[in-house]
Design a protein around this motif. Structure first.
Motif, mmCIF file in Angstrom:
data_model
loop_
_atom_site.group_PDB
_atom_site.id
_atom_site.type_symbol
_atom_site.label_atom_id
_atom_site.label_comp_id
_atom_site.label_asym_id
_atom_site.label_seq_id
_atom_site.Cartn_x
_atom_site.Cartn_y
_atom_site.Cartn_z
ATOM 1 N N ILE A 11 21.960 91.632 3.981
ATOM 2 C CA ILE A 11 20.907 91.290 4.932
ATOM 3 C C ILE A 11 20.495 92.528 5.709
ATOM 4 O O ILE A 11 21.266 93.469 5.864
ATOM 5 C CB ILE A 11 21.340 90.183 5.913
ATOM 6 C CG1 ILE A 11 22.512 90.643 6.764
ATOM 7 C CG2 ILE A 11 21.686 88.904 5.185
ATOM 8 C CD1 ILE A 11 22.786 89.730 7.931
ATOM 9 N N ASP A 12 19.295 92.503 6.210
ATOM 10 C CA ASP A 12 18.799 93.537 7.107
ATOM 11 C C ASP A 12 19.217 93.103 8.507
ATOM 12 O O ASP A 12 18.744 92.076 9.004
ATOM 13 C CB ASP A 12 17.272 93.626 6.989
ATOM 14 C CG ASP A 12 16.670 94.659 7.914
ATOM 15 O OD1 ASP A 12 16.939 94.593 9.151
ATOM 16 O OD2 ASP A 12 15.931 95.514 7.424
ATOM 17 N N VAL A 14 18.667 94.251 11.513
ATOM 18 C CA VAL A 14 17.606 94.211 12.531
ATOM 19 C C VAL A 14 16.774 92.939 12.363
ATOM 20 O O VAL A 14 16.520 92.219 13.330
ATOM 21 C CB VAL A 14 16.713 95.475 12.474
ATOM 22 C CG1 VAL A 14 15.500 95.325 13.383
ATOM 23 C CG2 VAL A 14 17.513 96.707 12.851
ATOM 24 N N GLU A 15 16.385 92.645 11.127
ATOM 25 C CA GLU A 15 15.603 91.430 10.869
ATOM 26 C C GLU A 15 16.416 90.188 11.234
ATOM 27 O O GLU A 15 15.904 89.247 11.851
ATOM 28 C CB GLU A 15 15.220 91.383 9.389
ATOM 29 C CG GLU A 15 14.351 90.208 9.006
ATOM 30 C CD GLU A 15 14.024 90.231 7.518
ATOM 31 O OE1 GLU A 15 14.211 89.175 6.876
ATOM 32 O OE2 GLU A 15 13.602 91.282 7.007
ATOM 33 N N PHE A 16 17.692 90.184 10.875
ATOM 34 C CA PHE A 16 18.584 89.075 11.205
ATOM 35 C C PHE A 16 18.670 88.884 12.722
ATOM 36 O O PHE A 16 18.504 87.784 13.226
ATOM 37 C CB PHE A 16 19.964 89.368 10.615
ATOM 38 C CG PHE A 16 21.011 88.340 10.907
ATOM 39 C CD1 PHE A 16 21.049 87.144 10.197
ATOM 40 C CD2 PHE A 16 21.968 88.573 11.877
ATOM 41 C CE1 PHE A 16 22.028 86.201 10.450
ATOM 42 C CE2 PHE A 16 22.947 87.632 12.145
ATOM 43 C CZ PHE A 16 22.977 86.438 11.429
ATOM 44 N N GLN A 18 16.608 89.920 15.083
ATOM 45 C CA GLN A 18 15.331 89.510 15.651
ATOM 46 C C GLN A 18 15.044 88.035 15.378
ATOM 47 O O GLN A 18 14.496 87.341 16.229
ATOM 48 C CB GLN A 18 14.200 90.377 15.107
ATOM 49 C CG GLN A 18 14.235 91.773 15.675
ATOM 50 C CD GLN A 18 13.154 92.674 15.090
ATOM 51 O OE1 GLN A 18 12.820 92.567 13.913
ATOM 52 N NE2 GLN A 18 12.629 93.560 15.920
ATOM 53 N N SER A 19 15.458 87.535 14.221
ATOM 54 C CA SER A 19 15.203 86.132 13.901
ATOM 55 C C SER A 19 15.976 85.194 14.826
ATOM 56 O O SER A 19 15.596 84.043 15.007
ATOM 57 C CB SER A 19 15.550 85.836 12.437
ATOM 58 O OG SER A 19 16.942 85.852 12.228
ATOM 59 N N ALA A 24 16.103 94.245 18.571
ATOM 60 C CA ALA A 24 16.145 95.121 17.400
ATOM 61 C C ALA A 24 17.196 96.211 17.522
ATOM 62 O O ALA A 24 17.393 96.977 16.595
ATOM 63 C CB ALA A 24 14.767 95.748 17.176
#
Length: 101
Positions: A11-12, A14-16, A18-19, A24
């Motif tokens: 998984i990314d 940062v994306e995780f 932020q979700s 970030a």
């Protein structure tokens, strides 16, 4: 995600983060970093190495020391959830026994 990828996934972070509304940042004080460390503190996950984080797929009941830190209301919720889980498990065991007879 783990149900669909039982052998693990990449998984990314940062994306995780932020979700889940954790921002970030990835530094030691970042919300996602603190959250991941807290899961480790409660024995729900562990850092395997620099790039690998293992997460429990099944969560054990809270320990007595963990329960002492909860409010009385949350202790009651924990007890009720555990009782419901035990009841389901017993019903499932009975069904398996009947099928095997």
């Amino acid at each position: 995600m783990l149900a669909h990828h039982p052998d693990g996934l990449i998984i990314d972070v940062v994306e995780f983060a932020q979700s889940f509304g954790l921002g970030a940042g990835l530094g030691r004080g970042a919300l996602v970093s603190r959250t991941l460390r807290r899961l480790v503190a409660f024995d729900l996950a562990r850092f395997v190495d620099e790039g690998t984080y293992a997460v429990r797929r099944r969560i054990p009941p809270a320990s007595s020391s963990q329960l002492r830190r909860l409010s009385p209301k949350l202790r009651r919720v924990h007890t009720a959830l555990l009782a419901r889980h035990d009841a389901r498990r017993l019903v499932g065991s009975g069904a398996q026994l009947r099928r095997g007879a």
